[in-house]
Write a protein that holds these residues in place. Structure first.
Motif: not given
Length: 135
Positions: A93-95, A39-42, A32-35, A17-21
């Protein structure tokens, strides 16, 4: 075989997830909350899901501190950030999945680590992440 259309190969699924990174790099909890919300999370898996369903499949691995018994959920912005000593399989995994998982295990999970081994680790209480996911 003339006349048969070639099947287009799907691009490989990207376990990141580029946004989370980027949010973790800035140590920006709102980002982080927005990402996480969009978006998905590993997530590390004990047992991977079906090969044809890489999203939201498999059995999630959590860490239990042997001294305190406290349980931590580990999330990653990129599968490459997962330490080698964790189970080798990962899921994307999805939000909605993350929200449901945190709700289901609210009485068990005491903390959530994001990119625990870096490059930009962050820690948050599960109830704080749940509020962010529900905003």
């Amino acid at each position: 075989m003339a006349g048969k259309a070639k099947k287009k190969a799907k691009p490989p699924l990207e376990f990141r997830s580029q946004a989370l990174a980027e949010a973790l790099e800035r140590q920006d909890m709102a980002a982080v909350a927005f990402a996480l919300r969009h978006g998905n999370t590993v997530v590390p898996l004990i047992k991977p899901g079906p090969r044809d369903k890489p999203l939201d499949g498999g059995e999630v691995w959590t860490y239990r501190d042997p001294n305190t018994g406290e349980v931590a959920l580990l999330l990653f912005s990129d599968a490459a950030n997962k330490p080698e000593n964790l189970p080798p399989a990962v899921g994307l995994h999805s939000p909605a999945w993350l929200r449901g998982f945190l709700k289901r295990h609210a009485s068990t999970i005491t903390t959530v680590f994001l990119d625990i081994a870096g490059p930009h680790p962050m820690q948050a209480p599960p109830d704080e992440l749940l509020r962010a996911l529900e905003a």
